[in-house]
Scaffold this active site. Structure first.
Site, mmCIF file in Angstrom:
data_model
loop_
_atom_site.group_PDB
_atom_site.id
_atom_site.type_symbol
_atom_site.label_atom_id
_atom_site.label_comp_id
_atom_site.label_asym_id
_atom_site.label_seq_id
_atom_site.Cartn_x
_atom_site.Cartn_y
_atom_site.Cartn_z
ATOM 1 N N LYS A 1 -6.599 -1.653 9.489
ATOM 2 C CA LYS A 1 -7.859 -1.931 10.191
ATOM 3 C C LYS A 1 -7.627 -2.458 11.603
ATOM 4 O O LYS A 1 -8.462 -2.280 12.478
ATOM 5 C CB LYS A 1 -8.714 -2.935 9.419
ATOM 6 C CG LYS A 1 -8.018 -4.237 9.073
ATOM 7 C CD LYS A 1 -7.886 -4.375 7.592
ATOM 8 C CE LYS A 1 -6.939 -5.484 7.228
ATOM 9 N NZ LYS A 1 -6.574 -5.467 5.814
ATOM 10 N N GLY B 1 -5.923 -4.597 -2.628
ATOM 11 C CA GLY B 1 -5.064 -4.354 -3.776
ATOM 12 C C GLY B 1 -4.333 -3.037 -3.621
ATOM 13 O O GLY B 1 -4.812 -2.101 -3.002
ATOM 14 N N GLU C 1 -10.332 5.776 5.738
ATOM 15 C CA GLU C 1 -11.144 5.267 4.617
ATOM 16 C C GLU C 1 -10.595 3.952 4.078
ATOM 17 O O GLU C 1 -11.361 3.029 3.747
ATOM 18 C CB GLU C 1 -11.169 6.316 3.493
ATOM 19 C CG GLU C 1 -11.926 5.922 2.238
ATOM 20 C CD GLU C 1 -13.416 5.742 2.470
ATOM 21 O OE1 GLU C 1 -14.109 6.740 2.665
ATOM 22 O OE2 GLU C 1 -13.888 4.588 2.462
ATOM 23 N N GLY D 1 -11.021 -1.320 0.908
ATOM 24 C CA GLY D 1 -10.009 -0.865 -0.053
ATOM 25 C C GLY D 1 -10.390 0.452 -0.692
ATOM 26 O O GLY D 1 -10.522 1.470 -0.018
ATOM 27 N N VAL E 1 0.834 -1.204 0.000
ATOM 28 C CA VAL E 1 0.000 0.000 0.000
ATOM 29 C C VAL E 1 0.871 1.258 0.000
ATOM 30 O O VAL E 1 0.634 2.196 -0.776
ATOM 31 C CB VAL E 1 -0.978 -0.001 1.202
ATOM 32 C CG1 VAL E 1 -1.800 1.284 1.220
ATOM 33 C CG2 VAL E 1 -1.890 -1.217 1.139
ATOM 34 N N ASP F 1 -10.135 -10.706 9.987
ATOM 35 C CA ASP F 1 -10.043 -9.471 9.193
ATOM 36 C C ASP F 1 -11.433 -8.856 8.994
ATOM 37 O O ASP F 1 -11.626 -7.657 9.203
ATOM 38 C CB ASP F 1 -9.405 -9.828 7.842
ATOM 39 C CG ASP F 1 -9.331 -8.649 6.899
ATOM 40 O OD1 ASP F 1 -8.461 -7.783 7.106
ATOM 41 O OD2 ASP F 1 -10.148 -8.578 5.966
ATOM 42 N N LYS G 1 -13.210 -5.150 10.429
ATOM 43 C CA LYS G 1 -13.850 -4.163 9.551
ATOM 44 C C LYS G 1 -15.295 -3.895 9.967
ATOM 45 O O LYS G 1 -15.744 -2.749 9.954
ATOM 46 C CB LYS G 1 -13.762 -4.648 8.108
ATOM 47 C CG LYS G 1 -12.323 -4.624 7.577
ATOM 48 C CD LYS G 1 -12.184 -5.387 6.273
ATOM 49 C CE LYS G 1 -10.773 -5.291 5.717
ATOM 50 N NZ LYS G 1 -10.576 -6.224 4.576
#
Lengths: 410, 410
Positions: free
Chosen positions: B100, B299, B124, B129, B12, B196, B200
């Protein structure tokens, strides 16, 4: 206390007072103050409404009242919505609208008028009802160069197409059912001929490109010719017939193409699965890839809720800090629809299937037969071709019953 | 020129420099100034990168540099991401994160720290993503009381379930394929066990309710037990097996339930059609009805793009005008998962089908047989039942091979 006014106390206008009551606590927290509907401008009286005493009939009452900081224009149509909005903004009031017609026709002037008068013009509710789509375009996706937008932007026609697919009924039967349920108007032209969808894609394309094209630079084709047989063929092929509004934006070459027409959408595209009165807007950009916003595209509360969101953004000060869109009214770079190439679904009754197939194979880059078992009928995907080319193809393969474009990925 | 820094130059972090280069013109227009990556904090050196000379190894370099106004934290994990973020905000820098884990664990403290120091903390990119989902929660949907959130929030597991459905392969085969393609990590626990997704949904529920629940108040169940047979049964029933993260928020009674588990999702729900690595977040509220946000949930570029959006919102001043979320860390009102009632899909090999059916009919409010023709197998939807009740049911209908909850509408 913050004072606002509503112009046009119909379905959406009436929803606004209801939403403000319902979400009072949330709105107060966001705005930092309570919000009061001081005036409702309408031709009619509403003696039975608890808001009956707020009804006025003269726009000057709103213009002259310095307490009013925001006006919700939910009257529809271009005139006098345009003139009212200009007069209000000139007197220092921000305007929020759910009126796609006035935004698609005069959005450039209205945004300029707002900027010149230090007020805000917002129109989240004009596209996609309650789906947050305008704000993501101006905030989250603003840093990205959007290259393609595809939307199911009209709930009425999507309901009709869903019913035709599910029950196998004709367009006329599905329309009549939609009218009975209040989803379609008695005169459904704006919906079924793609005019409503065209206005909305013009607005979205303007947000992504800065260009609000002239009305005749965007193409709209009716969906009234879609038949039950087309729906069956689409399913067999692996998709659904949808009325899709598309914008292709080529930033590098300053080109823009806008069109609304029935399209064969493959099940791999999420738009193919949007049913009933729901809307979806799919946006493709190099960084983010495909993003889709989905929800109820119309209806009293979703649309009124979107108007109230804009009102709150203005009253809280959030809107002032956001990037304001600038629209230029232009036809520059608009690609004529006739030049665009598509694959097509074609259903025909050729005199000789083998002759028709031979012609297709010699003419088209792609020929995918969907059905040739039904006696006399040949169904195939062919192309790519522009308008002249597909006409030539159709002229040469016998009695053509249906021609529908195939949706193209970005 | 505005100066920023990046902590963690992995997938990222590397995407951020690429997105800033790619969208330079757009970013400048939005921010009103160009944006420069002054430092990259990482343990490693990047001698071959054009940004190699910006690499530093000490957080103090960032803290001490008054030019830096925003820092992108893309290192992952709770520590030292938490400590770094606090130190940076205390020195007057805003922090944007894609992490996260740190938001789900310390979001309440980090938001408070930002408020106390007059800076902004944004996240965000931590959910979905590149899909704009956090901002719609804090802007467009903020005036509405969200009652239910359902999300496919993990691309890896959705890819695995899609492959299992399409090819009929086993979980192990699909996982191995996902690992080969780089969609799944060598140790896939965080993804496949729902950890995960749980982080979220905790973040989304906190945005909608103000409550960031303790980690053990949210339930997560592994999806490793889903079989090809389950996928077939779901299809026959009219839906798909998805790993869905759900939040049920009862504002009136101050109750909140959070759970992640495999769920039978009917095709009428748009989540059932989300395939491959895509994510979707569906939100239900009284005013707007169902809204869904869809796109690539992970991604390099989508996630980096979302980080850059937040950076631009801070640098342009837009973020300062938006309502900042406030999270309270609490277990108050958290409903234990065992108390929640669901319908269940059950596949069993009973000694006697008629006895099993008789038991189900006498015990359950609903019994819908999906398949009883396959020799020895009984597949049915039963319920509603809480955890104890479904256990009792399973104990009484023979060898149970599979139990999967059925997705509930809001």
């Amino acid at each position: 206390m913050k004072h606002i006014a509503i112009i046009g106390y119909g379905v959406v206008g009436g929803g606004i007072t209801a939403v403000i009551e319902e979400n009072k606590a949330f709105i107060e927290r966001m705005v930092g103050d309570c919000v009061n509907v001081k005036y409702i401008l309408d031709l009619r009286e509403f003696p039975d409404s608890p808001y009956g005493d707020r009804v006025v009939h003269d726009i000057e009452t709103l213009i002259d009242d310095r307490d009013i900081s925001v006006v919700c224009e939910t009257m529809g149509g271009s005139h006098p919505a345009y003139e009212y909005s200009v007069a209000l903004m000139r007197s220092g009031k921000s305007v929020v609208t759910s009126n796609k017609e006035v935004v698609a026709s005069f959005g450039d002037e209205l945004l300029r008028c707002a900027a010149e008068n230090g007020v805000t013009y917002m129109f989240e509710a004009s596209v996609g009802g309650g789906i947050p789509v305008i704000r993501p375009f101006t905030t989250s996706l603003a840093g990205d160069s959007i290259g393609k937008i595809d939307g199911i932007l009209n709930g009425t026609t999507n309901y009709i197409l869903t019913r035709m697919k599910e029950s196998g009924c004709s367009f006329e039967e599905a329309l009549s059912e939609a009218q009975t349920l209040g989803y379609a108007e008695r005169n459904p032209t704006n919906d079924v001929d793609g005019i409503d969808s065209k206005r909305k894609i013009m607005i979205l394309a303007a947000l992504a490109s800065g260009k609000l094209v002239d009305n005749d630079c965007a193409y709209a084709e009716t969906m009234t010719k879609v038949s039950a047989a087309d729906n069956k063929a689409a399913e067999k092929w692996g998709g659904a017939v949808k009325l899709v509004a598309s914008a292709v934006i080529d930033h590098a070459n300053d080109k823009l193409a806008l069109y609304v027409c029935p399209q064969f959408v493959p099940f791999s595209c999420p738009l193919a699965h949007i049913s009933d009165v729901y809307n979806g807007v799919m946006v493709n950009s190099p960084v983010t890839g495909d993003v889709m916003f989905y929800g109820r595209g119309a209806g009293r509360f979703p649309t009124a809720g979107a108007v109230v969101d804009d009102v709150c953004a203005i009253l809280s000060g959030a809107a002032a800090a956001e990037t304001t869109p600038v629209f230029e009214k232009t036809s520059r770079g608009a690609v004529p629809f006739a030049e665009l190439k598509f694959e097509y679904y074609v259903r025909t009754r050729p005199e000789s299937k083998s002759d028709a197939l031979e012609f297709l194979n010699s003419t088209c880059g792609k020929v995918q037969v969907i059905d040739s078992e039904d006696s006399g009928v040949l169904e195939a995907i062919v192309g790519e071709a522009n308008l002249d080319e597909i006409r030539h193809i159709c002229d040469n393969i016998g009695a053509v019953e249906s021609v529908i474009r195939v949706w193209k990925n970005a």
